[in-house]
Write an enzyme that holds these catalytic residues in place. Structure first.
Site, short mmCIF file in Angstrom:
data_model
loop_
_atom_site.label_atom_id
_atom_site.label_comp_id
_atom_site.label_asym_id
_atom_site.label_seq_id
_atom_site.Cartn_x
_atom_site.Cartn_y
_atom_site.Cartn_z
N HIS C 148 0.83 -1.20 0.00
CA HIS C 148 0.00 0.00 0.00
C HIS C 148 0.87 1.26 0.00
O HIS C 148 2.06 1.21 0.27
CB HIS C 148 -0.91 0.02 1.24
CG HIS C 148 -2.08 -0.90 1.15
ND1 HIS C 148 -1.97 -2.25 1.45
CD2 HIS C 148 -3.37 -0.71 0.77
CE1 HIS C 148 -3.16 -2.83 1.27
NE2 HIS C 148 -4.02 -1.92 0.86
N LYS C 152 -0.86 4.80 4.85
CA LYS C 152 -1.73 3.86 5.55
C LYS C 152 -1.21 3.67 6.97
O LYS C 152 -0.01 3.47 7.18
CB LYS C 152 -1.72 2.53 4.80
CG LYS C 152 -2.71 1.51 5.32
CD LYS C 152 -2.81 0.31 4.38
CE LYS C 152 -3.86 -0.68 4.86
NZ LYS C 152 -5.21 -0.08 4.93
#
Lengths: 264, 264, 264, 264
Positions: C148, C152
């Site tokens: 990701h 995050k």
């Protein structure tokens, strides 16, 4: 980095470079405007589109002009800049041998001015191409897969064709023959091409942006060099690298890789 | 799993199955010999090659025969087994519709006997094919890339062509048209084919064994189902699954997937 | 598609479904507004944000409401809809067991109304999770890698943790022990976690969006199931699938996979 | 290759180099024996295992010795060779700073002799490491994933740790801080480590051999450099490159990369 005891004498060292963007309302141009705006070491002093007078470049005091216009306009833009002592970072296509020759002639008359013409501003794509070329001579087999969105009209992509050509050249220089291939039945071929003997496979898939893999194989091993471009913002670090470097590289430079130190 | 308080009454439940291997000296056959030898729930009772008499199968008491021979021999082998009540797990190719029809006829006369004919014993490849077919209807675009060693003579590979055909069928059943494609210039095509409208790209690279990717794309996303086969030992878990299951599945089964519970 | 000569007799068959979007100004909500607007078989009749009265839903004649609001608002929104006979497609998180129990109670009093609560509207992510769970029992080893963007805050991602938990459950149901691992020195661990014994590796990289791979290994082979989410627009085909289906599925459905025919 | 009309005058140019293999019965050694045997430009003149006298090297007339023995034997072997004017290609580990210093001292007394000590003979792995180091300074984020068979006892792998250390050094030289990471919850970590601040994820999966990926990310793009080692035969092209080159490179060379022309 350079210790700079003479900063007081040459205070411009740390001053932001004054930048103009030509084609400022295009897709790439508007990204460039944003990128220059956000860069601490650059000042956006001028944005032009095709209706604006180039004279504004001079008035604005621009030191570097970024040309992201169209093939029909780019030569006039760059020649104007060079004639006025403004360095250029050029992402527009359309620079054939004739145009390049005329530009080199002009640059010889303005020896302090630098022009970078870069077919690809993506630092990752430039590295992937270079690494493919460097590695190619060490491998028995080489193929390229490029994957793009389905609205792309040409196959294979220009970058993939260029990568394949570089691989082919490196193989030839090393005395390698064609990659081994025993294929007897190959009914009709999917999208793609053989470029100088190197297979380039072209995938078109909804959802993708621009992606490319070079696959290099020897007995028992494979080396893969892959570049994913998810967003055109990825070109901006290359554009800024050009802006920061072009002033210290007089004359014509073709390809961003020449501004990157790749021997570390 | 089954608690088995009645083992004393039905002592065969846990007895190893008696297995014969036909084509025991071939590349696949010798792997199968080794795999059966190592399996705790199987006893290797007979290994045959093309000079041996099939009668030895009967003498050995084999319950399941694994046929890994050649297209010219497999039908006779399997018919002999069925006629003698021996279940068969068949990896040999060459079973066309005519042969299959004759076999079904014979099996109808021997209702307790099971035959599995499996074009692919790789559990991973079977799952990859199945998942590709299940997923296909949910995606706007689908293409297949298969990558093999450069000694392979056919392109695309049989498994890739079959995968593409399954994807094409699923797309048609779901009312999907062709994958979007704006390609205008596509000079001559690299290795591969369009199979029922689905592009299959064939990479041949020294060092590879057998690899396949299904790429499925929607606006903003891609699903990739990839299978790497590094060694033919990977087929053995499928062969053993066949051996363990075929006795409880009378009649003809075509494809290992029917012996796998895929609805979990 | 189906020509429908009986349209006059059953004119509702082909009428677009009337859709409302709650949380219409949020990031997901504004995508949903655009998606419903572009869908030929849906009519956008009402868009609400947190200052608007739910009464407008009734006035607008909405048949299906899409709730993309916040955990603190979603329960009231959905209960209002159910009480007024409006089907719901819910992407908001925060539905714990207590809320779900209260909702099931309410739905039992409105037997014709359907509610879909979907933790993930990405069709690709749902398929990847499902395929991982189906395949897990056939492989000796399983690990998950999720990748990701670096903003995050949690690792591993919720989807990866859920995938790992499904794999762990499937392995346990099949009587598989832990994946083989001889690691003796493992100094401190990189980002990630073991979820029910399944390793989940968490990569955080500038430029990425949301990506996940399940790796499944047997002797000689690997199956990889990979999902790339490049853009939140990828959730919209799942939202529309929900909108089209929820009216024919009374009661509570948890998870988009139950609206997808996965047995083909 | 070059036609060489002067072969008669300088006939040694094309004579095969005489090669000895020490540790000839080990896994790597037996591959090396096979590789030298198959190479047209090398003659296998001597194979030794631990019971054989080093004196045979001298008798055989070996020009280059390949040492693939064990840490406890390699230093004595190499010193014997150097003292007798035999060039060495060394793949054995265990060369700490003390041993290296002693060897450099000895080599200074035998100025015509070359020794290559190579921690990794895989040309692909060497290139992957080098490209990772060259590219690192251009990217905001960098992580490494290494994937191996589950019998491996250490995590992360030595090559991955070395790659991460090179990346970390390149980032530091370029004035880059740590890769961005907002992780707040990271329960316990999966297999792997942070090496000089660079995350290395270690996957252990049945079926795999040795694989490694460097992931480099910038806003909107990712560069992946991946090496798959499927079989130890892949080391042999590196061994042969060493054999062919070491005679023209007197003194100590550490790392195969110094024998590869990487500036093309």
């Amino acid at each position: 980095m350079n210790a700079g005891e003479d900063v007081s004498e040459n205070s411009t060292v740390n001053e932001p470079v004054k930048v103009a963007v030509l084609g400022a309302h295009g897709r790439m141009g508007s990204e460039a405007v944003r990128a220059v705006d956000n860069a601490k070491d650059a000042d956006l002093v001028c944005t032009l589109d095709h209706r604006d007078s180039l004279q504004q470049l001079v008035v604005s005091g621009a030191q570097v002009a970024i040309d992201l216009t169209v093939p029909s306009a780019t030569e006039d833009n760059v020649r104007f800049c060079v004639a006025h002592g403004i360095h250029c970072v050029v992402g527009t296509t359309g620079w054939d041998d004739e145009r390049l020759a005329r530009l080199e002639q002009l640059l010889s008359e303005h020896p302090g001015v630098g022009v970078l013409i870069a077919p690809n501003f993506s630092i990752g794509a430039v590295l992937a191409m270079r690494f493919s070329a460097v590695a190619a001579k060490f491998f028995e087999s080489a193929e390229v897969i490029e994957l793009h969105h389905p609205n792309k009209v040409d196959a294979p992509s220009g970058t993939a064709a260029r990568t394949a050509a570089l691989i082919a050249q490196a193989r030839q220089d090393a005395g390698l023959g064609p990659s081994p291939d025993s294929t007897e039945t190959d009914p009709d071929g999917a999208r793609g091409a053989k470029v100088d003997g190197v297979s380039v496979h072209s995938v078109r898939l909804r959802g993708l942006v621009a992606h490319q893999e070079t696959l290099l194989g020897n007995e028992g091993e494979m080396l893969t060099i892959k570049h994913d471009s998810f967003d055109r913002i990825s070109f901006m670090s290359g554009v800024l690298l050009g802006v920061r470097t072009v002033g210290s590289r007089p004359g014509l430079t073709h390809g961003l890789e020449h501004f990157m130190d790749l021997d570390a």
